[in-house]
Every structure is written in structure tokens, then in C-alpha cells.
Design a protein around this motif. Sequence first.
Motif, mmCIF file in Angstrom:
data_model
loop_
_atom_site.group_PDB
_atom_site.id
_atom_site.type_symbol
_atom_site.label_atom_id
_atom_site.label_comp_id
_atom_site.label_asym_id
_atom_site.label_seq_id
_atom_site.Cartn_x
_atom_site.Cartn_y
_atom_site.Cartn_z
ATOM 1 N N ILE A 39 -5.287 -57.826 -31.561
ATOM 2 C CA ILE A 39 -4.046 -58.143 -30.842
ATOM 3 C C ILE A 39 -3.841 -59.648 -30.744
ATOM 4 C CG2 ILE A 39 -2.829 -57.957 -28.620
ATOM 5 C CD1 ILE A 39 -3.051 -55.269 -30.036
ATOM 6 N N LEU A 40 -2.594 -60.069 -30.964
ATOM 7 C CA LEU A 40 -2.174 -61.459 -30.742
ATOM 8 C C LEU A 40 -0.979 -61.447 -29.805
ATOM 9 C CD1 LEU A 40 -1.709 -64.322 -33.302
ATOM 10 C CD2 LEU A 40 0.238 -63.641 -31.896
ATOM 11 N N THR A 41 -1.002 -62.310 -28.803
ATOM 12 C CA THR A 41 0.167 -62.440 -27.921
ATOM 13 C C THR A 41 0.213 -63.850 -27.348
ATOM 14 O OG1 THR A 41 1.447 -61.298 -26.210
ATOM 15 C CG2 THR A 41 -0.884 -61.679 -25.737
ATOM 16 N N GLU A 54 -1.379 -53.924 -20.331
ATOM 17 C CA GLU A 54 -1.743 -52.504 -20.337
ATOM 18 C C GLU A 54 -1.250 -51.826 -21.616
ATOM 19 O OE1 GLU A 54 -0.152 -50.735 -16.831
ATOM 20 O OE2 GLU A 54 -1.535 -51.768 -15.465
ATOM 21 N N ILE A 55 -0.026 -52.129 -22.011
ATOM 22 C CA ILE A 55 0.543 -51.531 -23.221
ATOM 23 C C ILE A 55 -0.209 -52.017 -24.456
ATOM 24 C CG2 ILE A 55 2.600 -51.455 -24.696
ATOM 25 C CD1 ILE A 55 4.277 -51.516 -22.099
ATOM 26 N N LEU A 56 -0.482 -53.316 -24.520
ATOM 27 C CA LEU A 56 -1.213 -53.866 -25.668
ATOM 28 C C LEU A 56 -2.622 -53.294 -25.749
ATOM 29 C CD1 LEU A 56 -0.045 -57.591 -25.532
ATOM 30 C CD2 LEU A 56 0.659 -55.839 -27.182
ATOM 31 N N ALA A 57 -3.246 -53.079 -24.599
ATOM 32 C CA ALA A 57 -4.588 -52.486 -24.591
ATOM 33 C C ALA A 57 -4.557 -51.063 -25.137
ATOM 34 C CB ALA A 57 -5.159 -52.504 -23.172
ATOM 35 N N ARG A 58 -3.486 -50.318 -24.826
ATOM 36 C CA ARG A 58 -3.368 -48.956 -25.341
ATOM 37 C C ARG A 58 -3.144 -48.960 -26.854
ATOM 38 N NH1 ARG A 58 -1.260 -47.801 -20.102
ATOM 39 N NH2 ARG A 58 0.922 -48.218 -20.608
ATOM 40 N N VAL A 59 -2.358 -49.932 -27.336
ATOM 41 C CA VAL A 59 -2.158 -50.075 -28.788
ATOM 42 C C VAL A 59 -3.496 -50.371 -29.463
ATOM 43 C CG1 VAL A 59 -1.133 -51.543 -30.574
ATOM 44 C CG2 VAL A 59 0.253 -50.810 -28.624
ATOM 45 N N ALA A 72 1.998 -59.168 -37.353
ATOM 46 C CA ALA A 72 3.281 -58.461 -37.381
ATOM 47 C C ALA A 72 3.450 -57.602 -36.139
ATOM 48 C CB ALA A 72 3.393 -57.593 -38.637
ATOM 49 N N GLY A 73 4.707 -57.417 -35.761
ATOM 50 C CA GLY A 73 5.041 -56.590 -34.608
ATOM 51 C C GLY A 73 6.370 -57.035 -34.031
ATOM 52 N N TYR A 86 -3.277 -58.401 -37.520
ATOM 53 C CA TYR A 86 -3.142 -58.591 -36.071
ATOM 54 C C TYR A 86 -1.785 -58.067 -35.629
ATOM 55 C CZ TYR A 86 -7.090 -61.734 -36.684
ATOM 56 O OH TYR A 86 -8.321 -62.238 -36.997
ATOM 57 N N PHE A 87 -1.789 -57.227 -34.609
ATOM 58 C CA PHE A 87 -0.538 -56.726 -34.046
ATOM 59 C C PHE A 87 -0.045 -57.718 -32.999
ATOM 60 C CE2 PHE A 87 2.008 -54.388 -30.966
ATOM 61 C CZ PHE A 87 2.866 -53.686 -31.792
ATOM 62 N N LYS A 88 1.248 -58.075 -33.095
ATOM 63 C CA LYS A 88 1.816 -59.058 -32.177
ATOM 64 C C LYS A 88 3.008 -58.500 -31.425
ATOM 65 C CE LYS A 88 4.657 -62.469 -30.769
ATOM 66 N NZ LYS A 88 6.095 -62.389 -30.427
ATOM 67 N N SER A 89 3.013 -58.708 -30.118
ATOM 68 C CA SER A 89 4.212 -58.523 -29.310
ATOM 69 C C SER A 89 3.999 -59.298 -28.012
ATOM 70 C CB SER A 89 4.476 -57.051 -29.023
ATOM 71 O OG SER A 89 5.815 -56.860 -28.604
ATOM 72 N N SER A 90 5.061 -59.807 -27.435
ATOM 73 C CA SER A 90 4.954 -60.657 -26.247
ATOM 74 C C SER A 90 5.213 -59.868 -24.976
ATOM 75 C CB SER A 90 5.951 -61.813 -26.326
ATOM 76 O OG SER A 90 5.666 -62.645 -27.432
ATOM 77 N N PHE A 91 4.402 -60.116 -23.947
ATOM 78 C CA PHE A 91 4.627 -59.475 -22.649
ATOM 79 C C PHE A 91 5.662 -60.233 -21.829
ATOM 80 C CE2 PHE A 91 0.885 -62.245 -22.174
ATOM 81 C CZ PHE A 91 1.266 -63.059 -21.117
#
Length: 266
Positions: A74-76, A61-66, A5-6, A35-40
Motif C-alpha cells: 500500500i502507498l498513500t 481501515e479500508i486500505l488495511a482491508r485491501v 496504481a489505484g 503498490y496499490f494507491k489511494s488517498s484517505f
Amino acid sequence: MILIAGPCVIESEELVFEVAKRLVKFNEDSRIDFYFKSSFDKANRTSISSFRGPGLEKGCEILARVKKEFGFKILTDIHESYQAKPVSEVADVLQIPAFLCRQTDLLVAAAKTNSVVNIKKGQFLAADNMKYSVKKVLETRGIEGEGYEVARQNGIWLTERGSTFGYGNLVVDMRNLVLMREFAPVVFDVTHSVQMPGVAGGKSGGDARFVPYLARAAASVGVDGFFYETHINPCEAMCDGPNMLNLDELDRVVEQTLKIQEILRG
């Protein structure tokens, strides 16, 4: 139960963190593998002028901070082979977009990392054709054999997101969930399954009303996980707003699917 989700795309660091805070409870639920998901980068938007995201470097960088702040896995998505290695340093799961599920070089590059590879079934493919995409990853990793358990142990998932017939809509054949589980664990991408590609004047539309119904149907058929793109305010989302689930509705839908799975397990 796997839960992905994300927000569809990283619109801003502020939005990503706001959504992430609302998803912490799922990560803390012992019944859920979250798993947190968002696309770069959304490299397959309908229009060349559509928002795509912050790009590889800033997005990772943003996903690493999350990941650091919330302890999420993390999934992307990746779209090109060169992205696999740097993205795998942040992402626990590399997702292969549906349009690219047969792209051999992309699958091989993803397979050479230590990340799980989640291959979305092409909207244009029959379910049983996905066994060849799974085999590309297995053979690249030097794994003999095939089938659900072999794929599970070696970090390969398949995702169903509906089939298209070129008329601005998607149809979910629930038989695909059964067929693909012969080859690998299966995630049902609920929110993309209610998408209406290209119907909204150069961008995709959708109808999120049907998300709870399809989720319950898939849970009753039997799947390993669910994928929901979710947002604080889908009406203002910069990508896939019409098919995204409002965060306020996610709790109820997830709980319903968990209860159905518990009933099936007896």
C-alpha cells in the motif's frame, strides 16, 4: 518495474475494492513491483468544498482491508507529521505530496517509520534541489553517504509530476528524470503530469489523452517506476477525473512501457 496504481481518493469502500480486483494481475506479474494507491484525505484540493476523502481512521481501515484481501503493498499520502506513525502501520510507502516536499518536520516524521518514503518533486522546484529532501530522510535515519544506491537501499524514492508556471498547465522536462536518479530511484507520476491545476472552476482539470505518450517517453529516458491514478469511470470520479487513466487502458500502457524497458536492457 515499480507500478503504483489505484483511484486518486477513497470515494467508497465499494469503489476501492472494485478497482483493486482489476489490478490483481499486476501484483501477480513477476516483472512488476506493485503498490496499490489511494488517498484517505486530499488536503490540497483547490476549493474548500471539494471532496477530500473519508479521513485518517476510516481510510486506513479500508486500505488495511485491501491489503489483507488482495495481498497488495500500500502507498498513500500523508500531509501532517502526526499522520506518519499510524499510517505506516498500514502503508508500505508514505508519500510526501509535491507541495510539501520541503516540509522538514513531515519528512523527519516519515523517516522515523519503517516505511519507504516517496517524495514527490514540487512543481516549483528544480530537480537538483530534491537532493536536500533526500538528505533529510537519510540523516534522520542515521545513514551516511548519498546517491542512488544509498537511497534505494534505505527506502527513499523521488517522483516527478511536472513543473508549473502558473498558467493552468504542467510541463514535464524529461531531463529531470535523469537528474533526480543521481539522488534516488525515480518514479514518473504520469497522470498528475497531465493535470491542469485550477482550470475547471474551483477544481483541477487535465487531459488524459497524453498519458500514453508521456509514459512511453519516460520509459525511453529511463525510470524505476510509474504512477497511474486509475478509475472505473474517470468522468464520474470525485477527484482528478480528467487526468486519470481508465482501467481499460492501463493494460496497454503498462505493457508498452515494459517492452521499452526490455529493449533498453538489451
